[in-house]
Design an enzyme around this catalytic site. Structure first.
Site, PDB file in Angstrom:
ATOM      1  N   ASP A  98      -0.886  -4.976   6.042  1.00  0.00           N
ATOM      2  CA  ASP A  98      -1.895  -5.805   5.385  1.00  0.00           C
ATOM      3  C   ASP A  98      -1.636  -5.893   3.886  1.00  0.00           C
ATOM      4  O   ASP A  98      -1.024  -5.025   3.293  1.00  0.00           O
ATOM      5  CB  ASP A  98      -3.286  -5.230   5.636  1.00  0.00           C
ATOM      6  CG  ASP A  98      -3.456  -3.827   5.074  1.00  0.00           C
ATOM      7  OD1 ASP A  98      -2.522  -3.018   5.221  1.00  0.00           O
ATOM      8  OD2 ASP A  98      -4.514  -3.538   4.470  1.00  0.00           O
ATOM      9  N   GLU A  99      -2.119  -6.948   3.285  1.00  0.00           N
ATOM     10  CA  GLU A  99      -2.162  -7.122   1.831  1.00  0.00           C
ATOM     11  C   GLU A  99      -0.827  -6.812   1.150  1.00  0.00           C
ATOM     12  O   GLU A  99      -0.784  -6.227   0.075  1.00  0.00           O
ATOM     13  CB  GLU A  99      -3.282  -6.261   1.232  1.00  0.00           C
ATOM     14  CG  GLU A  99      -4.653  -6.681   1.735  1.00  0.00           C
ATOM     15  CD  GLU A  99      -5.761  -5.760   1.296  1.00  0.00           C
ATOM     16  OE1 GLU A  99      -6.886  -6.245   1.053  1.00  0.00           O
ATOM     17  OE2 GLU A  99      -5.532  -4.535   1.198  1.00  0.00           O
ATOM     18  N   ALA A 100       0.265  -7.253   1.784  1.00  0.00           N
ATOM     19  CA  ALA A 100       1.594  -7.048   1.203  1.00  0.00           C
ATOM     20  C   ALA A 100       1.885  -8.190   0.230  1.00  0.00           C
ATOM     21  O   ALA A 100       2.869  -8.928   0.366  1.00  0.00           O
ATOM     22  CB  ALA A 100       2.643  -6.972   2.308  1.00  0.00           C
ATOM     23  N   HIS A 101       1.043  -8.305  -0.790  1.00  0.00           N
ATOM     24  CA  HIS A 101       1.115  -9.453  -1.695  1.00  0.00           C
ATOM     25  C   HIS A 101       2.350  -9.408  -2.596  1.00  0.00           C
ATOM     26  O   HIS A 101       2.734 -10.441  -3.158  1.00  0.00           O
ATOM     27  CB  HIS A 101      -0.141  -9.522  -2.559  1.00  0.00           C
ATOM     28  CG  HIS A 101      -1.416  -9.570  -1.785  1.00  0.00           C
ATOM     29  ND1 HIS A 101      -1.551 -10.306  -0.623  1.00  0.00           N
ATOM     30  CD2 HIS A 101      -2.621  -8.960  -1.989  1.00  0.00           C
ATOM     31  CE1 HIS A 101      -2.781 -10.148  -0.155  1.00  0.00           C
ATOM     32  NE2 HIS A 101      -3.447  -9.345  -0.952  1.00  0.00           N
ATOM     33  N   HIS A 150       0.833  -1.210   0.000  1.00  0.00           N
ATOM     34  CA  HIS A 150       0.000   0.000   0.000  1.00  0.00           C
ATOM     35  C   HIS A 150       0.866   1.258   0.000  1.00  0.00           C
ATOM     36  O   HIS A 150       0.547   2.246   0.674  1.00  0.00           O
ATOM     37  CB  HIS A 150      -0.940   0.003   1.213  1.00  0.00           C
ATOM     38  CG  HIS A 150      -2.044  -1.004   1.138  1.00  0.00           C
ATOM     39  ND1 HIS A 150      -3.223  -0.785   0.448  1.00  0.00           N
ATOM     40  CD2 HIS A 150      -2.150  -2.258   1.658  1.00  0.00           C
ATOM     41  CE1 HIS A 150      -4.012  -1.845   0.563  1.00  0.00           C
ATOM     42  NE2 HIS A 150      -3.376  -2.769   1.286  1.00  0.00           N
TER      43      HIS A 150
END
Length: 522
Positions: free
Chosen positions: A327-330, A264
């Site tokens: 979060d959401e550190a894909h 993000h």
């Protein structure tokens, strides 16, 4: 003695005229108080009423002036705030007497009698919470800013109250769409009415960086220059941010700033090429996809950057925590994620703050004192839940924000014109009808320090849209955080919630008229 919300009354919208002029039954407020003892004739605010505070007590006077500012426009009364001796009136008292101390730092008592209304607490924060209860005990018209017809009566008896959890908050995403200071203050006032005490500000994301950082100025001037859909964006100067923090403090709230990382982070990566592994800055981003950006874990400049940002933000933030996202550190490998969090968490504690992060922090060795914010939902995998539970068993504290219960940006149903629905639809009953103490199976009950209702803004860009998605769900999350578990009852709550609607109308708060709630007729 009874927990509030248990007394009976006519169904909202059907009460006869005589009942509508009667005072609100004592304790019939949101959140439900700890204990209510009705009795006696109660207090009436009249043209002769004074608000009495202690001589030289700045905290009592500040809360007294706040109360007077609410009451004067609608009642038309002068309501002077005075420290002169005298009998009767509204008495605000901060006192360390045992009856107050047993209610803790945020507890309070309200005593309504024929000749006086006393609000008392051990602290100024508790005193402020007591004022919020008194507001709701008065007719909803008290919230209007023009003279209204009384009477302004408060039912007789005593309320004793204190919160179940120390952390009761909401997150406002100012990154996807930027909201100016006045809009943030408006949201703070809404949180304060329901005794919430934390405002989590999501200050950075792929779509925008919203806080000035002197050592990295392009973060705000360039990274903050757009938003979802390509609008003008914006950012807070340091003075504006301090103004938000001070305003929140005056309403009993602490601000928890979040810089989301390592994912993000497109706004930061676009602002400074050196933060990218390949040294090439990507373009600014105005969509709503997630998981495509990452700080460069292997570069030392990344940690210089984080150190500078945390240092400057910590200096502006008197509250005890800095939220580092996670979060959401894909686009970050698990190994790199663990490495990154291992280097970043000590930077937060170095500047005297506690670490807070989304629950993925649980898989990266949380430091002592860290708080993980759980945002999973019914379809979250068991392995992910187990990591959070194991972290909690090892001392990590939890704030619960289950997406399919507390995410205020989620659609109520398929016809909701705003919001997202990736975790399902979240109607009012679903948002309210869960117990934070037992929600995450296997987690120690004492690991849960509270609840938070995040309000993401991919689809929200105006205060009216924030209102529509927050109300009527926000008060329910507030009640879960404040009220004793024994008071939790959907049947009673939905009636008390319906009775809030005229107050929202008076305050100019638009809301979703859920078919699950017996709203009064308009």
């Amino acid at each position: 003695m009874a927990a509030a919300g248990t007394s009976s009354s006519a169904t909202a919208g059907s009460a006869p005229a005589a009942a509508r002029t009667a005072p609100v039954p004592l304790g019939r407020v949101v959140p439900a108080p700890l204990a209510v003892e009705p009795g006696g004739p109660g207090f009436e605010i009249t043209a002769k009423t004074r608000i009495r505070v202690g001589s030289g007590n700045a905290d009592e006077r500040r809360v007294g002036e706040y109360l007077a500012d609410i009451l004067r426009p609608s009642t038309g009364y002068r309501l002077p705030v005075t420290d002169r001796d005298g009998e009767g009136g509204i008495r605000l008292r901060i006192s360390a007497e045992p009856a107050n101390k047993v209610l803790g730092n945020e507890g309070y008592r309200v005593i309504s009698a024929r000749d006086s209304l006393t609000i008392t607490s051990w602290t100024s924060t508790g005193l402020f919470h007591g004022v919020q209860t008194v507001r709701q005990q008065l007719p909803a018209a008290v919230e209007r800013r023009t003279p209204q017809r009384g009477p302004w009566r408060i039912a007789g008896g005593t309320i004793r109250d204190m919160p179940r959890y120390a952390y009761r908050g909401s997150m406002l995403d100012v990154s996807r769409h930027f909201f100016p200071v006045a809009h943030v203050k408006r949201y703070i006032d809404q949180l304060a009415l329901y005794k919430m005490n934390k405002l989590h500000l999501h200050l950075s994301d792929d779509q925008g960086w919203r806080i000035a950082i002197d050592s990295w100025p392009r973060l705000a001037t360039y990274g903050g220059s757009t938003q979802v859909g390509g609008g003008p964006g914006g950012y807070y100067t340091k003075d504006q941010y301090k103004d938000i923090v001070a305003y929140a403090a005056s309403r009993g709230l602490q601000v928890i700033p979040e810089i989301d990382m390592p994912g993000h982070t497109n706004a930061a990566l676009a602002s400074y090429a050196e933060l990218n592994c390949d040294g090439v800055a990507p373009p600014l981003y105005t969509g709503i996809e997630v998981g495509f950006s990452s700080l460069c874990v292997g570069k030392d400049v990344t940690y210089d950057f984080v150190d500078d940002v945390v240092r400057e933000l910590a200096a502006l933030t008197p509250g005890g925590s800095v939220h580092i996202g996670g979060d959401e550190a894909h686009s970050t490998s698990h190994e790199d994620f663990v490495t990154f969090m291992g280097r970043v968490q000590p930077l937060v504690t170095k500047y005297g703050k506690s670490v807070m992060g989304w629950h993925q922090l649980a898989g990266a060795h949380p430091v002592p004192g860290a708080v993980a914010q759980y945002w999973g939902y019914d379809r979250t995998g068991q392995a992910e839940r187990d990591r959070v539970v194991n972290a909690a068993r090892n001392g990590t504290k939890l704030v619960l924000s289950p997406a399919d219960r507390s995410y205020l940006d989620h659609k109520y149903d398929k016809d909701t014109p705003l919001g997202l629905s990736w975790a399902g639809y979240v109607e009012v009953q679903r948002s309210y009808d869960w117990d934070p103490g037992t929600y995450l199976e296997g987690a120690p009950a004492d690991a849960v320090i509270g609840v938070e209702a995040p309000l993401w803004t991919e689809t929200l860009s105006t205060p009216a849209q924030l209102d529509y998605m927050a109300f009527p769900r926000l008060p329910g999350i507030a009640e879960l955080g404040w009220s004793p578990a024994a008071a939790h009852d959907w049947g009673g709550y939905r009636t008390r919630l319906a009775e809030q609607a005229p107050r929202w109308d008076a305050l100019g708060i638009g809301y979703y008229r859920s078919p699950q709630v017996p709203w009064p007729s308009r």
